[in-house]
Design an enzyme around this catalytic site. Structure first.
Site, mmCIF file in Angstrom:
data_model
loop_
_atom_site.group_PDB
_atom_site.id
_atom_site.type_symbol
_atom_site.label_atom_id
_atom_site.label_comp_id
_atom_site.label_asym_id
_atom_site.label_seq_id
_atom_site.Cartn_x
_atom_site.Cartn_y
_atom_site.Cartn_z
ATOM 1 N N MET A 1 23.905 68.953 26.017
ATOM 2 C CA MET A 1 22.717 68.325 26.609
ATOM 3 C C MET A 1 22.212 69.144 27.801
ATOM 4 S SD MET A 1 21.644 65.594 25.026
ATOM 5 C CE MET A 1 20.666 64.640 26.203
ATOM 6 N N SER B 1 16.640 60.364 26.754
ATOM 7 C CA SER B 1 16.955 60.019 25.372
ATOM 8 C C SER B 1 16.395 61.043 24.409
ATOM 9 C CB SER B 1 16.410 58.639 25.008
ATOM 10 O OG SER B 1 16.689 58.385 23.637
ATOM 11 N N LYS C 1 17.094 52.950 30.582
ATOM 12 C CA LYS C 1 17.774 53.738 29.535
ATOM 13 C C LYS C 1 18.873 52.907 28.878
ATOM 14 C CE LYS C 1 19.031 57.017 26.809
ATOM 15 N NZ LYS C 1 20.397 57.226 26.651
ATOM 16 N N HIS D 1 17.224 50.606 26.538
ATOM 17 C CA HIS D 1 16.822 51.444 25.400
ATOM 18 C C HIS D 1 17.989 51.554 24.413
ATOM 19 C CE1 HIS D 1 17.112 55.318 23.312
ATOM 20 N NE2 HIS D 1 15.791 55.321 23.225
ATOM 21 N N ASN D 2 19.164 51.843 24.937
ATOM 22 C CA ASN D 2 20.322 51.998 24.062
ATOM 23 C C ASN D 2 20.725 50.679 23.414
ATOM 24 O OD1 ASN D 2 20.283 54.633 25.028
ATOM 25 N ND2 ASN D 2 22.506 54.772 25.120
ATOM 26 N N GLU E 1 18.517 50.265 20.690
ATOM 27 C CA GLU E 1 18.960 51.241 19.668
ATOM 28 C C GLU E 1 20.094 50.633 18.814
ATOM 29 O OE1 GLU E 1 19.810 55.306 21.196
ATOM 30 O OE2 GLU E 1 21.818 55.049 20.379
ATOM 31 N N TYR E 2 21.032 49.986 19.477
ATOM 32 C CA TYR E 2 22.132 49.335 18.743
ATOM 33 C C TYR E 2 21.576 48.276 17.781
ATOM 34 C CZ TYR E 2 26.233 50.967 21.516
ATOM 35 O OH TYR E 2 27.243 51.683 22.103
HETATM 36 C C1 6PG Z 1 19.887 58.670 23.229
HETATM 37 C C2 6PG Z 1 21.177 57.995 22.797
HETATM 38 C C3 6PG Z 1 22.372 58.599 23.447
HETATM 39 C C4 6PG Z 1 23.696 57.909 23.120
HETATM 40 C C5 6PG Z 1 24.012 57.796 21.684
HETATM 41 C C6 6PG Z 1 25.431 57.346 21.385
HETATM 42 O O1 6PG Z 1 19.044 57.932 23.687
HETATM 43 O O2 6PG Z 1 19.723 59.869 23.064
HETATM 44 O O3 6PG Z 1 21.116 56.675 23.174
HETATM 45 O O4 6PG Z 1 22.169 58.525 24.822
HETATM 46 O O5 6PG Z 1 24.696 58.664 23.689
HETATM 47 O O6 6PG Z 1 23.121 56.969 21.051
HETATM 48 O O7 6PG Z 1 25.669 56.023 21.753
HETATM 49 P P1 6PG Z 1 26.953 55.259 21.188
HETATM 50 O O8 6PG Z 1 28.059 56.269 21.109
HETATM 51 O O9 6PG Z 1 27.275 54.188 22.160
HETATM 52 O O10 6PG Z 1 26.579 54.758 19.837
#
Ligand code: 6PG
Length: 475
Positions: free
Chosen positions: A13, A128, A182, A185-186, A189-190
């Site tokens: 990253m 992200s 953020k 956001h995650n 995402e989940y």
């Molecule tokens: C992003 C993602 C990232 C995160 C992965 C893994 O926005 O680029 O959210 O930041 O590290 O999605 O998350 P998990 O390992 O908890 O699934």
């Protein structure tokens, strides 16, 4: 020559972020704890722009133009504190220390307060988009002092993803605001990933479709209102065949989902704020359930339904269920940002958050434009579900959504995301909730009191007396 910005921590990253700055014409100071990574960056990518490699923190800091701007890209947690402790003494008042990791917002608040005392701006930045995003343009969520954003913001906006020419980066708010956003956001995402996984599972088990056929269905959906990065990559994954076995790739991957913690944090914060983020919570719990191998092994013998039957014409219903549940997940996530913003005095512009999530990030999706419009037309909308367009769409989709939940239940296919989102929708729209009964129970066993529908005041009923007299307790 001095660097406009520096990056310490040259993992994938950090390296890609440094390259992104350099590709945009910024001279970038580069540092890593072990020098090999710095050397590798220069050898492999030095031709992409101007890099100033530094072997020591002192040399790194000395190479930065003032006010110094340095980005920390290390594993969130103890490593971040260690790097701050190492570099902060080398910085001067007015310098800007940026944490680009997935830090917990409470840590960011603590670090920001401590560094502020020393005159250093600490900017917690949510980034992200994974490795590719860091290189080609991520979605960036910076929190910290507005003063720091004045000089840092234009650089971040420059390297961020663009949608319709608008950068996917904006000032979020003070101290931990960026990392909070953020985190949510995650969490979203989940939820998004869980819902997509449930849709796949239902199409596979209740419709009898093959992964390849489901990939095609997802590709079609991707053209419509569900259009998003996650749907797109899911179609890719589902059409992939394992080289070694010739089986669908999805069938050879162990079905135990892991997590690094940001989804869990989203739920923990929501519990503290009292915001029902049921979709995100189900997604986190579904991942943990998948990992309970012993329980799952023992439970395999439990009775299942006597047969639900295949439903071959059900893909359209699943699309409606997926879309509706997705609206719920985003509505819940935005409510959490609203609550966090109120709790910590961040003054976050919700429409602006939808805007910077339109590109670069993992949850980028067509319908974020609609969310942006919803908050632009009413910044105080209590929930996205009552926005006129979402209300109409979900209203149209709800019968299919219910059918999908029924089919899942009858076939014994777990669909916690679909089911709990639907329960949330019905919970919100209910005229009366059985919460009344809960209040009565609380009053019965603990004299916890209740309010009445027909007049003001706080009441208690003396349940132990035969005629159960009611008294007003606040008069
Ligand atoms: C992003 C993602 C990232 C995160 C992965 C893994 O926005 O680029 O959210 O930041 O590290 O999605 O998350 P998990 O390992 O908890 O699934």
């Amino acid at each position: 020559q001095q660097a406009v910005i520096g990056v310490t921590g040259l993992g994938v990253m950090g390296r890609n972020l440094a390259r992104n700055f350099a590709r945009h014409g910024y001279t970038v100071a580069a540092h890593n704890r072990t020098n090999t990574k710095t050397k590798a960056l220069i050898e492999e990518f030095g031709h992409e722009g101007e890099f100033l490699p530094a072997e020591t923190p002192e040399a790194f800091v000395a190479s930065l133009a003032r006010p110094r701007k340095m980005v920390i890209m290390v594993q969130a947690g103890a490593a971040t504190d260690a790097v701050i402790d190492e570099f902060a003494p080398l910085l001067e008042p007015g310098d800007i220390l940026i944490d680009g990791g997935n830090a917990h917002f409470a840590d960011t608040r603590r670090r920001e307060a401590a560094l502020r005392e020393r005159g250093i701006h600490f900017v917690g930045v949510g980034i992200s988009g994974g490795e590719q995003g860091a290189l080609d343009g991520p979605s960036i969520m910076p929190g910290g002092s507005p003063e720091a954003y004045e000089s840092l913001g234009p650089i971040l906006e420059d390297i961020a993803a663009k949608v319709d020419g608008v950068p996917c980066c904006t000032y979020v708010g003070p101290d931990g605001a960026g990392h909070f956003v953020k985190m949510v956001h995650n969490g979203i995402e989940y939820a998004d990933m869980q819902l997509i996984a449930e849709a796949y599972d239902l199409l596979r088990k209740a419709s009898g479709m093959t992964p390849g056929e489901i990939a095609e269905t997802f590709r079609t959906w991707n053209e419509g209102r569900l259009g998003s990065y996650l749907i797109e990559i899911t179609a890719d994954v589902l059409s992939h065949v394992d080289r070694a076995t010739g089986k669908p790739y999805v069938d050879v991957v162990l079905d135990q989902a892991e997590q690094k913690g940001t989804g869990r944090w989203t739920v923990q914060a929501a519990l503290d704020l009292g915001v029902p983020v049921t979709g995100i919570a189900e997604a986190v719990f579904a991942r943990s359930l998948s990992g309970h191998v012993d329980m799952r092994g023992a439970a395999r013998q439990l009775a299942g339904p006597s047969g639900g039957g295949l439903d071959h014409s059900f893909a359209d219903d699943v699309e409606q269920a997926l879309y509706s549940s997705k609206v719920v997940a985003y509505a819940q996530g935005f409510n959490e940002i609203q609550a966090g913003s109120a709790q910590y005095g961040w003054n976050i512009d919700l429409g602006a958050m939808a805007t910077i999530w339109r590109g670069g990030c993992i949850i980028r999706a067509k319908f974020l434009d609609r969310i942006r419009e919803a908050y632009e037309s009413d910044p105080n909308t209590p929930t996205l579900l009552t926005d006129a367009r979402f209300a109409a769409e979900v209203g149209d989709a709800q019968n299919a959504w219910r059918d999908v939940a029924v089919t899942a239940t009858k076939n014994g296919i777990p669909a916690p995301g679909f089911a709990s989102s639907l329960a949330y929708y019905d919970g919100l729209r209910a005229d009366r909730l059985p919460a009344a009964l809960i209040q009565a129970q609380r009053d019965f066993f603990g004299a916890h009191t209740y309010r009445r529908t027909d007049r003001d005041g706080v009441y208690h009923t003396q349940w132990e007396l035969p005629d159960r007299p009611e008294t007003r307790t606040d008069a």
